[in-house]
Scaffold this motif. Sequence first.
Motif, short mmCIF file in Angstrom:
data_model
loop_
_atom_site.label_atom_id
_atom_site.label_comp_id
_atom_site.label_asym_id
_atom_site.label_seq_id
_atom_site.Cartn_x
_atom_site.Cartn_y
_atom_site.Cartn_z
N LEU A 1 0.78 -1.62 0.21
CA LEU A 1 -0.17 0.02 0.29
C LEU A 1 0.83 1.33 -0.02
CD1 LEU A 1 -2.40 -0.61 2.72
CD2 LEU A 1 -2.98 -0.26 0.21
N ALA A 2 0.21 1.91 -0.50
CA ALA A 2 0.79 3.10 -0.74
C ALA A 2 2.46 3.72 -0.80
CB ALA A 2 0.88 4.05 1.31
N ASP A 3 2.68 2.65 -2.15
CA ASP A 3 4.54 2.69 -1.87
C ASP A 3 4.82 3.92 -2.31
OD1 ASP A 3 4.60 1.09 -4.74
OD2 ASP A 3 3.12 1.77 -4.11
N ALA B 1 2.95 7.64 -2.27
CA ALA B 1 1.79 8.43 -2.83
C ALA B 1 2.55 9.79 -3.38
CB ALA B 1 2.06 8.66 -0.54
N PRO C 1 -2.60 7.27 -4.52
CA PRO C 1 -2.22 6.91 -3.20
C PRO C 1 -2.00 5.86 -2.78
CG PRO C 1 -4.66 7.23 -3.32
CD PRO C 1 -4.02 7.69 -5.11
N ASN C 2 -2.69 4.28 -3.79
CA ASN C 2 -2.24 3.22 -3.11
C ASN C 2 -2.06 2.78 -5.09
OD1 ASN C 2 -4.44 2.17 -4.29
ND2 ASN C 2 -4.91 2.60 -2.38
N ALA C 3 -1.48 1.45 -5.01
CA ALA C 3 -1.34 0.57 -6.42
C ALA C 3 -2.77 0.81 -7.11
CB ALA C 3 -0.14 -0.48 -6.11
N TRP C 4 -3.52 0.54 -7.09
CA TRP C 4 -4.97 0.40 -7.18
C TRP C 4 -5.84 1.40 -7.99
CZ3 TRP C 4 -3.46 -2.38 -2.56
CH2 TRP C 4 -2.99 -3.43 -2.65
N LYS D 1 5.39 -4.94 -7.33
CA LYS D 1 3.74 -3.73 -7.00
C LYS D 1 3.20 -5.00 -6.89
CE LYS D 1 2.58 0.15 -8.76
NZ LYS D 1 2.90 1.70 -8.43
N ALA E 1 -7.08 -0.51 1.00
CA ALA E 1 -6.85 0.41 0.04
C ALA E 1 -7.75 1.58 -0.08
CB ALA E 1 -5.95 0.21 -0.85
N LEU F 1 -7.61 4.90 2.29
CA LEU F 1 -7.82 6.61 1.33
C LEU F 1 -9.45 7.17 1.88
CD1 LEU F 1 -7.43 8.33 -1.11
CD2 LEU F 1 -8.18 6.45 -2.52
N LEU G 1 -0.67 9.32 5.32
CA LEU G 1 -2.23 8.24 5.06
C LEU G 1 -2.14 7.98 6.41
CD1 LEU G 1 -1.44 5.73 1.36
CD2 LEU G 1 -2.76 7.72 2.13
#
Lengths: 157, 726
Positions: free
Chosen positions: B28-30, B32, B42-45, B96, B124, B128, B176
Amino acid sequence: MDLEINRQRFAIDVPADTPLLWVLREECALSGTKFSCGKGLCGACTVHINGQPMRSCVTPVSAAARSSITTIEGAANDPLLRLVQETWIEEDVVQCGYCQPGQIMAATALLRQNPKPDDNAIDAAMAGNLCRCGTYPRIRAAIHKAAAKLPLPKGAR
Amino acid sequence: MDRRRFLELSSAAVGGLLLGFELTPAVLADEASPKAAQDWAPNAWIRIDAAGALVFILDKTEMGQGVYATLPLLLAEELEVDPEQLRVEFAPADKKYGNPKNAGLQITGASTSLAVSYEPLRRAGAVLRELLRETAAERWQAALADCSAQKGQILHKDGRRLSYFELAEAASRRTLPKHVSLKAPQDFRLIGKSRLRPDSPLKVRGQAVFGLDISIPDLRVAIYIRSPRLGAKLASFRAEKAKSIPGVEDIVAVDQGVAIIAKRYWQARQAEEALDITWDETKAGDFDSAAIYEHVLHRSQERLATLSSEEELQKADIKATYTLPFLAHAAMEPINCTVRLSPELCEIWAPTQSPGIAQSLAADLTKLRLEQVKVTTTFIGGGFGRRLAQDFIEQAVRIAQTVQKPIKLIWSREEDFQHDFYRPTAAHALAITLGPDGHIAHWSHAIAGPSITANSYKKIVPALLPRWIPHEVKDSVGDFAAGYMGRKSRDPAATEGTLDSPYSWQKRDIYFDAVDYGVPVGYWRSVGHSGNAFVIETLMDELAFKAGIDPFVFRHMHLEKNQRAQRVLDELRKRSAWEQALPKGRFRGLAFHESFGTLCAEVVEISVSEGSQSFRVERVTAVVDCGRVVQPNIATAQISGGIVFGLSAALWGDITLTAGRVNQTNFHTYPIARMSDTPPIEVHFLDSEAEPTGLGEPGVPPLAPAIANALFGATKRRFRSLPLTL
Ligand code: FES
Ligand code: FES
């Protein structure tokens, strides 16, 4: 050579024995019609030529000149095709979706000719359309449901 | 470092990598990234783009199983948006997106998508949502408790509202939240309630872009001709005639085949007919499937003799051998891949189940860095495991390298059948002893056949090793990994469902011998379970009959501590009206199997013609426990589709070889179920609070044994091979 596809004219220049499938996909940018077996064995490439369901992978383009061709992209001019597509959505038929343009074209041709098909008529009309994802039960349900919506309201054609 | 020591070290690393140790799920949040005026991820998805769209990045490939619907929905549940508010985009190849259940590789397979995404995607979404609430609260100088999230907006209880987009820039500068809590199931708005599939409109109108539909400027078509005889090499070819065909641009040797590049597909195929190729068959395979079957059978029998003592074998209640055929995937979309190369960039568009491996492979071939290889996945016209192998990616990259043009490689259906990675053949030899109480006292089981794991590791492992390792070394590491994985019981793909069968056999001895014939083998929907369930479940039926116990009761007896399984069986007994007498000529059969964390039991009803010449499957009832059902409509379709897939295999599936060559060429010689073959199928799910488990594959394994068990009722014969014929 001139082709009439989905009520539109296309001037194309290919050898007469080129399969209609590849003309649609590569010359006309109509990639909704699918290639799968290339030998008339699976139905993925089904289009309508003068309302008849045809395997475009084994139909030389010359055989389709001076005819009216309808593909899966032709729903704007074909209320029955549109109705079948909508019913497909309502019944959540698709999985991978690759065979579905062919299934829908085959089903539309069936309904045009037989607006109240029973299971045997459906089996017979759809036998040439393979679906590796196995969506057959929902295809059957969708055909029955589309049939129940027929006839189309006046004015639609 | 000496070579041996090096091999030890690197294979240890490989082992760790491939077995998924020390690999964390997609983080997550790798990143931002604070460049909020533009896109914000804000995250990978998820990405909120500059135009205000909420973009969901789908890291699993959509091949019919419905991740395009279910995964965005998981995030939407917690983010408090409607799934329709998310625009779905396919993820690029990127570390990721490693799948923790698939050795940390970016792979869509093994029925893991829902299981691995269930928690991370909801989390995730929740992270957010909380961030946006905090941002709004600060902007309004309001209490956080007065700010709630709904349909893409934060609402203040006094009626003020801000859209997520309006908050994005400020939110992107905040850290986050660390702790968020996820909804209790009774608060689910979306999970568990069927919605229509969002990919339907594209697919029914012919607008979905599959790999075969990719179009880029100056794209050429490539076809790739190989000898239909496996293992044959290219000796020479004469292309003068073929080159004169209009539209044909290049005819070149690539690896052990010939590539034809033309403007159009049909031109390329015309050129193929005019092409004159000589193959070097000195090292080609010359095996026949019949000889392979005999050999694997022999191996399994030899092994069985070492698993049990002479005496144990003597007193066994059932001694049986089975042979299972090679099978093809036959996905409807032919194999294809589009590649565009420049000195700094390799772009790939492909219907692939393993974009991560595709990327590594291409980087290795082009000598580009991983970041310089861009893999875009497309909608996939059926995967079933075939598109885990990346052979076609390698071919397409090599062809593009050779001709220096953007190309789309397209296989014909014939090539698909002849160059598949087949579900391997296997032979099973068993000796089973019942105890005095009717319980199975000893289950002795030898399996022999080609090893999928060994075959695929040989290819995958070298591609994943660091660039600086020389190729010969990479290959030996690949061989080492393959050998290691191919050994007894390390090959889960061969033994799954046996070693870990939920049945309480008092003593079990199970052994797998890998035998390689040079026939490419691969993962096929439900993999080892597909054959192992056939063996186990037909035998469970036979043992029940021998013990004079009802087949449901007999299975129950061997699942005494397994309440989940018992519930599945009890429900199926009811749903299938098992007690109800059948009309003349009708018979029922039962099978149960656990795979990919899911329990699935099926009852099949068949009709048999007068004189038992032929039979037909008339009805299938399935009961499934797959944990929580996220989208009932899609779950039903997956099980029902698996049953149809299983039906094709049970009735006709048979890839045979003669003199090193696959005999089947198209759907007329490898039939698959049609509408008229498909019976009514009923699927019932048990209510469950457990985390979701697999659905794509578990419908397949019980089908063939259930039919075989029904056929026993009709014929009093036991069936020990597939496909089933009377
Ligand atoms: S592609 Fe035309 S029938 Fe299969
Ligand atoms: S929906 Fe996948 S082949 Fe029919």
